[in-house]
Write an enzyme that holds these catalytic residues in place. Structure first.
Site, short mmCIF file in Angstrom:
data_model
loop_
_atom_site.label_atom_id
_atom_site.label_comp_id
_atom_site.label_asym_id
_atom_site.label_seq_id
_atom_site.Cartn_x
_atom_site.Cartn_y
_atom_site.Cartn_z
N ASP A 181 28.79 -112.99 33.12
CA ASP A 181 30.18 -113.35 33.38
C ASP A 181 30.55 -113.09 34.85
O ASP A 181 31.09 -113.96 35.53
CB ASP A 181 31.12 -112.56 32.46
CG ASP A 181 30.84 -112.88 30.99
OD1 ASP A 181 30.30 -113.97 30.73
OD2 ASP A 181 31.14 -112.05 30.12
N GLU A 225 23.04 -117.34 30.66
CA GLU A 225 23.51 -118.57 31.28
C GLU A 225 23.16 -118.67 32.77
O GLU A 225 22.54 -119.63 33.22
CB GLU A 225 25.03 -118.70 31.11
CG GLU A 225 25.56 -119.97 31.77
CD GLU A 225 26.97 -120.34 31.34
OE1 GLU A 225 27.38 -119.96 30.23
OE2 GLU A 225 27.66 -121.01 32.13
O1 TRH Z 1 23.35 -110.89 31.76
P1 TRH Z 1 23.24 -112.03 30.87
O2 TRH Z 1 22.60 -111.78 29.58
O3 TRH Z 1 24.65 -112.64 30.64
C1 TRH Z 1 25.01 -113.21 29.39
C2 TRH Z 1 25.39 -114.65 29.57
O4 TRH Z 1 26.23 -114.90 30.62
C3 TRH Z 1 26.04 -115.14 28.30
O5 TRH Z 1 26.49 -116.46 28.48
C4 TRH Z 1 27.17 -114.23 27.94
O6 TRH Z 1 27.80 -114.65 26.78
C5 TRH Z 1 26.63 -112.85 27.71
O7 TRH Z 1 26.02 -112.39 28.89
C6 TRH Z 1 27.70 -111.85 27.30
O8 TRH Z 1 22.38 -113.21 31.57
P2 TRH Z 1 22.74 -114.18 32.76
O9 TRH Z 1 23.82 -115.11 32.37
O10 TRH Z 1 21.49 -114.76 33.19
O11 TRH Z 1 23.29 -113.24 33.91
C7 TRH Z 1 22.49 -112.34 34.63
C8 TRH Z 1 22.98 -112.18 36.03
O12 TRH Z 1 22.30 -111.13 36.66
C9 TRH Z 1 22.73 -113.43 36.89
O13 TRH Z 1 23.82 -113.64 37.76
C10 TRH Z 1 21.50 -113.05 37.69
C11 TRH Z 1 21.74 -111.57 37.88
N1 TRH Z 1 20.54 -110.75 38.17
C12 TRH Z 1 20.48 -110.10 39.39
O14 TRH Z 1 21.38 -110.23 40.22
N2 TRH Z 1 19.40 -109.30 39.65
C13 TRH Z 1 18.38 -109.15 38.76
O15 TRH Z 1 17.41 -108.41 39.06
C14 TRH Z 1 18.46 -109.86 37.53
C15 TRH Z 1 17.33 -109.73 36.54
C16 TRH Z 1 19.56 -110.64 37.25
#
Ligand code: TRH
Length: 380
Positions: free
Chosen positions: A18, A276
């Site tokens: 988010d 996402e």
């Molecule tokens: O963290 P998430 O599982 O988020 C999810 C989704 O948004 C989903 O739609 C929502 O309903 C749920 O949470 C509650 O996975 P997502 O969406 O890939 O977000 C991860 C964020 O973290 C993304 O912006 C990339 C960032 N990230 C980093 O900045 N550094 C890292 O080392 C990693 C692994 C990720």
């Protein structure tokens, strides 16, 4: 300028998606479109994990041209912006809604929804939802894969930067060095692994460990680490720890700053992503990916997978498409028996070309921020 002031409200429930998405949108609106953007976030710890520059002790700060505010409770009297975005349907403070209703003209109020490739989304994108009591209308805005939807977040010049990085051995070598990893060898496979808890991780790591070629797996800190630790007979693992078994080397890393994580996706041969935002970023990375949808108790994530798969697999040779589909299904179901990495690995070249084609095809469409601005202007 019309619609110059924007407020984005983001309520972090769990995980990082988010705030990850809200931040990318806020930054792009400010930097590429010259808009004044305030980002209201209800907690700063998750934001700090993605952007270490964020000071969790400060209630107001600036980052890359965006005014970041801790979303306080109760919410202060603040003049509403021209556009108000409620990220992922978060509930706006009542007193702010009242202030929005009193404003002339009323702000364009957007409910920025989650991404899904399902067909029903097209019927809901752009629909109005009048407030039950106040003279305000909220508009549903759905990101998506087709021109009749809200688009995908993509900064200007992103694909050019990815291509440049991937065609420059120096950029790649510098990236690995900065992460503390050795340079890659010719026959080695590099994979990033970002996932929710998954019982199939043991089978996946075993298949890599038993593989004919070396596999180096990079795991930023997160929910899959416990499973990784178990595979190596440990209770836990520490960031920077390196674990080896057979052909497999695992590098556990701290969570990376978001822009650096994006580059990790560009640099790896394969990316396991989730939720996402990392899923979309993996699509821009022009590399094959395995997506784990955010698991919902009632199985509501399966229609999202079913809807995306045929879209993504279209154009691949039948056997290749089926092999990748089986792997995605097994990974999402946590089904160790059904998981077959060696079958998919034989299609490496084809899948890489397809991933690049997919990214270029998607990039032919207008990005989410530009479409959103046009959409808001049409609601004035
Ligand atoms: O963290 P998430 O599982 O988020 C999810 C989704 O948004 C989903 O739609 C929502 O309903 C749920 O949470 C509650 O996975 P997502 O969406 O890939 O977000 C991860 C964020 O973290 C993304 O912006 C990339 C960032 N990230 C980093 O900045 N550094 C890292 O080392 C990693 C692994 C990720």
């Amino acid at each position: 300028m019309q619609l110059a002031h924007w407020d984005i409200f983001c309520s972090v429930v769990d995980n990082y998606g988010d705030i990850g998405l809200s931040w990318r949108l806020a930054r792009q609106l400010a930097q590429e479109h010259g808009l004044k953007v305030r980002l209201w976030v209800n907690e700063l710890a998750s934001f700090h994990a993605l952007r270490p520059e964020i000071d969790t002790q400060r209630t107001q700060q600036w980052l890359e041209g965006v005014e970041v505010h801790l979303w306080p409770e109760p919410f202060p009297e603040v003049a509403p912006a021209d556009v108000v975005i409620a990220a992922f349907g978060c509930r706006l403070p009542d007193n702010h809604l009242q202030a929005m209703a009193k404003r002339t003209p009323a702000p364009v109020w957007i409910n920025l929804e989650y991404l899904s490739a399902e067909d029903w989304v097209a019927g809901c994108h752009g629909l109005p939802s009048p407030h039950p009591r106040l003279p305000l209308t909220q508009w549903f805005y759905f990101p998506g894969y087709t021109t009749d939807l809200g688009g995908l977040l993509r900064e200007a010049g992103l694909l050019e930067r990815v291509r440049e990085f991937q065609s420059s051995p120096t950029s790649e070598a510098e990236f690995w060095l900065a992460l503390g990893l050795p340079p890659r060898t010719e026959e080695e496979l590099r994979v990033s692994l970002f996932a929710y808890e998954n019982p199939a991780v043991m089978a996946l790591l075993k298949q890599w460990a038993e593989g004919a070629h070396p596999t180096r797996c990079i795991v930023p800190a997160g929910r899959i680490l416990e499973g990784v630790a178990h595979f190596f007979g440990r209770c836990d693992v520490m960031p920077r720890q390196v674990l080896r078994r057979g052909s497999l080397t695992v590098h556990c890393l701290p969570m990376l700053p978001q822009d650096r994580y994006d580059q990790l996706l560009w640099a790896c041969d394969w990316n396991f992503v989730r939720g996402e935002d990392s899923w979309v970023r993996a699509q821009w990375a022009r590399r094959p990916m395995v997506w784990q949808a955010y698991p919902q108790q009632d199985g509501a994530h399966w229609p999202k997978i079913e809807a995306f798969l045929p879209r993504y697999l279209s154009g691949l040779p039948e056997d290749c498409a089926r092999a990748l589909e089986r792997l995605w299904r097994a990974w999402n179901a946590g089904d160790a028996q059904a998981l077959s990495w060696p079958t998919v690995a034989t299609w490496k070249t084809c899948l890489r070309a397809h991933a690049a084609y997919w990214a270029e095809k998607l990039a032919g469409q207008e990005d989410l921020a530009s479409r959103l601005i046009r959409f808001c202007k049409s609601k004035l």
